[in-house]
Scaffold this active site. Structure first.
Site, mmCIF file in Angstrom:
data_model
loop_
_atom_site.group_PDB
_atom_site.id
_atom_site.type_symbol
_atom_site.label_atom_id
_atom_site.label_comp_id
_atom_site.label_asym_id
_atom_site.label_seq_id
_atom_site.Cartn_x
_atom_site.Cartn_y
_atom_site.Cartn_z
ATOM 1 N N THR A 137 0.849 -1.204 0.000
ATOM 2 C CA THR A 137 0.000 0.000 0.000
ATOM 3 C C THR A 137 0.881 1.249 0.000
ATOM 4 O O THR A 137 0.404 2.346 0.272
ATOM 5 C CB THR A 137 -0.942 0.038 1.236
ATOM 6 O OG1 THR A 137 -0.141 -0.020 2.420
ATOM 7 C CG2 THR A 137 -1.939 -1.090 1.240
ATOM 8 N N ARG A 160 4.013 2.523 -2.471
ATOM 9 C CA ARG A 160 4.058 3.066 -3.830
ATOM 10 C C ARG A 160 4.348 1.903 -4.777
ATOM 11 O O ARG A 160 5.104 0.982 -4.430
ATOM 12 C CB ARG A 160 5.155 4.126 -3.979
ATOM 13 C CG ARG A 160 4.817 5.481 -3.396
ATOM 14 C CD ARG A 160 3.760 6.241 -4.219
ATOM 15 N NE ARG A 160 3.472 7.548 -3.644
ATOM 16 C CZ ARG A 160 2.494 7.796 -2.773
ATOM 17 N NH1 ARG A 160 1.683 6.842 -2.367
ATOM 18 N NH2 ARG A 160 2.302 9.024 -2.328
ATOM 19 N N ASP A 193 -2.409 -1.927 -3.507
ATOM 20 C CA ASP A 193 -3.261 -0.734 -3.613
ATOM 21 C C ASP A 193 -2.589 0.288 -4.521
ATOM 22 O O ASP A 193 -3.141 1.345 -4.780
ATOM 23 C CB ASP A 193 -3.479 -0.147 -2.206
ATOM 24 C CG ASP A 193 -4.477 1.006 -2.207
ATOM 25 O OD1 ASP A 193 -5.550 0.853 -2.822
ATOM 26 O OD2 ASP A 193 -4.181 2.064 -1.618
ATOM 27 N N GLU A 199 0.421 3.017 -12.501
ATOM 28 C CA GLU A 199 -0.975 3.344 -12.182
ATOM 29 C C GLU A 199 -1.449 4.685 -12.732
ATOM 30 O O GLU A 199 -2.652 4.895 -12.903
ATOM 31 C CB GLU A 199 -1.196 3.332 -10.658
ATOM 32 C CG GLU A 199 -0.524 4.494 -9.924
ATOM 33 C CD GLU A 199 -0.800 4.493 -8.417
ATOM 34 O OE1 GLU A 199 -0.626 3.444 -7.789
ATOM 35 O OE2 GLU A 199 -1.172 5.566 -7.899
ATOM 36 N N HIS A 231 -5.573 2.471 -5.384
ATOM 37 C CA HIS A 231 -5.022 3.553 -4.546
ATOM 38 C C HIS A 231 -6.115 4.185 -3.678
ATOM 39 O O HIS A 231 -6.305 5.398 -3.683
ATOM 40 C CB HIS A 231 -4.332 4.610 -5.417
ATOM 41 C CG HIS A 231 -3.199 5.288 -4.699
ATOM 42 N ND1 HIS A 231 -1.989 5.559 -5.302
ATOM 43 C CD2 HIS A 231 -3.083 5.740 -3.423
ATOM 44 C CE1 HIS A 231 -1.199 6.156 -4.429
ATOM 45 N NE2 HIS A 231 -1.833 6.277 -3.280
ATOM 46 N N GLN A 232 -6.799 3.336 -2.927
ATOM 47 C CA GLN A 232 -7.887 3.843 -2.082
ATOM 48 C C GLN A 232 -7.554 3.777 -0.598
ATOM 49 O O GLN A 232 -8.413 4.046 0.239
ATOM 50 C CB GLN A 232 -9.187 3.070 -2.370
ATOM 51 C CG GLN A 232 -9.177 1.619 -1.903
ATOM 52 C CD GLN A 232 -10.514 0.925 -2.133
ATOM 53 O OE1 GLN A 232 -10.801 0.495 -3.239
ATOM 54 N NE2 GLN A 232 -11.334 0.817 -1.098
ATOM 55 N N PHE A 270 -5.995 5.709 1.313
ATOM 56 C CA PHE A 270 -6.178 6.987 2.032
ATOM 57 C C PHE A 270 -7.643 7.382 2.123
ATOM 58 O O PHE A 270 -7.986 8.331 2.828
ATOM 59 C CB PHE A 270 -5.424 8.107 1.280
ATOM 60 C CG PHE A 270 -6.130 8.513 0.003
ATOM 61 C CD1 PHE A 270 -6.046 7.734 -1.128
ATOM 62 C CD2 PHE A 270 -6.927 9.650 -0.040
ATOM 63 C CE1 PHE A 270 -6.726 8.081 -2.291
ATOM 64 C CE2 PHE A 270 -7.609 10.011 -1.202
ATOM 65 C CZ PHE A 270 -7.499 9.219 -2.326
HETATM 66 P P1 NAD Z 1 6.635 8.035 7.163
HETATM 67 O O1 NAD Z 1 7.604 8.989 6.584
HETATM 68 O O2 NAD Z 1 5.960 8.353 8.448
HETATM 69 O O3 NAD Z 1 7.328 6.597 7.349
HETATM 70 C C1 NAD Z 1 8.187 6.030 6.415
HETATM 71 C C2 NAD Z 1 9.126 5.105 7.168
HETATM 72 O O4 NAD Z 1 9.931 4.422 6.198
HETATM 73 C C3 NAD Z 1 10.069 5.847 8.114
HETATM 74 O O5 NAD Z 1 10.071 5.244 9.400
HETATM 75 C C4 NAD Z 1 11.425 5.728 7.424
HETATM 76 O O6 NAD Z 1 12.517 5.670 8.344
HETATM 77 C C5 NAD Z 1 11.261 4.403 6.704
HETATM 78 N N1 NAD Z 1 12.222 4.239 5.612
HETATM 79 C C6 NAD Z 1 12.747 5.181 4.800
HETATM 80 N N2 NAD Z 1 13.633 4.628 3.959
HETATM 81 C C7 NAD Z 1 13.668 3.311 4.254
HETATM 82 C C8 NAD Z 1 14.403 2.227 3.741
HETATM 83 N N3 NAD Z 1 15.295 2.396 2.771
HETATM 84 N N4 NAD Z 1 14.191 1.001 4.271
HETATM 85 C C9 NAD Z 1 13.316 0.830 5.306
HETATM 86 N N5 NAD Z 1 12.599 1.830 5.838
HETATM 87 C C10 NAD Z 1 12.768 3.061 5.315
HETATM 88 O O7 NAD Z 1 5.556 7.786 6.007
HETATM 89 P P2 NAD Z 1 4.079 7.209 6.155
HETATM 90 O O8 NAD Z 1 3.131 8.324 6.409
HETATM 91 O O9 NAD Z 1 4.104 6.064 7.089
HETATM 92 O O10 NAD Z 1 3.813 6.718 4.675
HETATM 93 C C11 NAD Z 1 4.586 5.690 4.100
HETATM 94 C C12 NAD Z 1 4.310 5.650 2.611
HETATM 95 O O11 NAD Z 1 2.971 5.193 2.384
HETATM 96 C C13 NAD Z 1 4.355 7.023 1.927
HETATM 97 O O12 NAD Z 1 5.673 7.390 1.572
HETATM 98 C C14 NAD Z 1 3.484 6.812 0.713
HETATM 99 O O13 NAD Z 1 4.300 6.393 -0.352
HETATM 100 C C15 NAD Z 1 2.558 5.668 1.113
HETATM 101 N N6 NAD Z 1 1.150 6.093 1.220
HETATM 102 C C16 NAD Z 1 0.193 5.405 0.546
HETATM 103 C C17 NAD Z 1 -1.137 5.779 0.655
HETATM 104 C C18 NAD Z 1 -2.252 5.026 -0.040
HETATM 105 O O14 NAD Z 1 -3.351 5.587 -0.185
HETATM 106 N N7 NAD Z 1 -2.042 3.805 -0.457
HETATM 107 C C19 NAD Z 1 -1.482 6.890 1.422
HETATM 108 C C20 NAD Z 1 -0.483 7.558 2.114
HETATM 109 C C21 NAD Z 1 0.836 7.165 2.015
#
Ligand code: NAD
Length: 346
Positions: free
Chosen positions: A248, A250, A274, A279, A311-312, A314
């Site tokens: 979920t 990217r 997701d 996409e 991509h739902q 969120f």
């Molecule tokens: P966040 O920044 O709070 O957390 C990301 C975590 O990943 C951090 O703890 C960071 O240290 C870790 N990280 C970074 N590089 C890394 C690596 N190389 N190996 C392991 N861990 C690593 O972000 P979040 O709010 O938890 O969101 C995470 C991701 O979810 C976003 O970047 C976005 O791509 C995705 N997302 C998807 C949806 C959706 O609708 N499907 C919605 C929001 C976010």
């Protein structure tokens, strides 16, 4: 001698900040209309995404507001800078689709919504796991056709299974807590370890160990050069046979072709996504009367053990409300010259 002037507020009223909102859907418009103060921002909505072909639409605005599949690369930035755009407001947490360095060079600020509702995505992740495991989508259709057989609906207990979480930021942490509640053993890999999660019962291990020991692996790290295709033929080969993979995060965190090979060889038991690498041309649209040209996605959707949502993660009312409120606050803070606390810098 002092003179008292009565200032006419209409004469001194600052011009409204003009914002172009790209990739607008009806639900975006509905929430912006609900929370925008029309005395503060003058919003124009565009259905189309912002990319190099649509930059002309940004002319005459001070700010642009974009979503996950708008492509704000160096060329897009050069063009919008020439129109004097001063701020890019992302309606999302991830910012992999914006060339932050190019924006900084052109003195364009970039602000995002760092945390709107991590629970929305974490809960959707669990929905994917439960659907794949307990096959509720198949049961729904079966029962409606008066087929009450249980053949091929057998799942497995989540209780005491090992869940591997890659990335334990906002969303990963919320997901870890839900899975601890299911009685799972939660393993995690992150470049920064959370003491709070450790105290809650999460065990941090190396990526290799996580791949080898997890029954279910869920991706919650951002997309970056380091994490692009973090799931590939080599990492898939280390996973437990029959494991479940959930993405979920990217699309480009996984190499889709390698994942298809792993599904065909039955090394991978289940896939729930997701997000999908290609996409941008497909998701967020009704293509029910169209011929899908993406053979990789259509192939993927033929597998009985694959679940794709568009991509739902969120998409809850709480999350949309927070996204819109924070986005409007980012534009207001910029306009007032306040510290942009959600700024993304190079
Ligand atoms: P966040 O920044 O709070 O957390 C990301 C975590 O990943 C951090 O703890 C960071 O240290 C870790 N990280 C970074 N590089 C890394 C690596 N190389 N190996 C392991 N861990 C690593 O972000 P979040 O709010 O938890 O969101 C995470 C991701 O979810 C976003 O970047 C976005 O791509 C995705 N997302 C998807 C949806 C959706 O609708 N499907 C919605 C929001 C976010």
């Amino acid at each position: 001698m002092f003179f008292a002037f009565k200032i006419n507020p209409i004469l001194v009223k600052k011009e409204l900040m003009k914002i172009a909102v790209f990739s607008t859907k009806n639900y975006d418009r509905e929430f912006f209309e609900k929370f925008n103060d029309p005395a503060q921002h003058q919003i124009t909505y565009f259905d189309s995404p912002l990319n190099i072909d649509t930059t002309i639409l940004a002319k005459g605005f001070e700010g642009v507001c974009v979503f996950v599949n708008d492509i704000i690369n160096k060329d897009t930035i050069a063009k919008i800078a020439s129109y004097d755009i001063k701020i890019i407001g992302l309606r999302c947490a991830g910012f992999n689709n914006v060339d932050i360095r190019a924006a900084t060079e052109r003195k364009i600020k970039v602000a995002r919504v760092p945390a709107y509702s991590p629970h929305a995505v974490a809960e959707h992740t669990v929905a994917l796991i439960l659907t794949l495991n307990r096959k509720t989508h198949k049961a729904f259709n079966r029962v409606r056709e008066n087929n009450f057989s249980l053949e091929k609906l057998m799942g497995f207990n989540l209780y005491e299974k090992a869940i591997g979480v890659i990335g334990t930021g906002q969303i990963g942490a919320a997901f870890c807590k839900i899975m601890l509640g299911f009685g799972c053993k939660v393993l995690a890999y992150d470049i920064f370890e959370s003491e709070a999660l450790k105290k809650a019962g999460v065990t941090y291990i190396s990526l290799d160990e996580l791949l080898q020991s997890s029954d279910i692996i869920s991706l919650h790290c951002p997309l970056s050069p380091e994490t692009r295709h973090i799931i590939n033929a080599a990492t898939l080969s280390k996973m437990k046979p029959g494991a479940m993979l959930i993405n979920t995060g990217r699309g480009a965190l996984i190499n889709t072709k390698d994942v298809i090979d792993a599904l065909k060889s039955e090394k991978l038991g289940y896939l729930g996504i997701d997000v999908y690498e290609q996409e941008a041309e497909i998701f967020f649209r009704d293509l029910s009367e169209s011929i899908i040209q993406d053979d990789v996605l259509t192939h993927l959707m033929t597998f009985p053990n694959v679940l794709v949502t568009a991509h739902q993660g969120f998409f809850t009312k709480e999350a949309l409300e927070q996204i819109v409120k924070t986005t409007l606050m980012n534009f207001s803070d910029f306009e007032k010259g306040l510290l942009l606390k959600n700024e993304v810098t190079d």
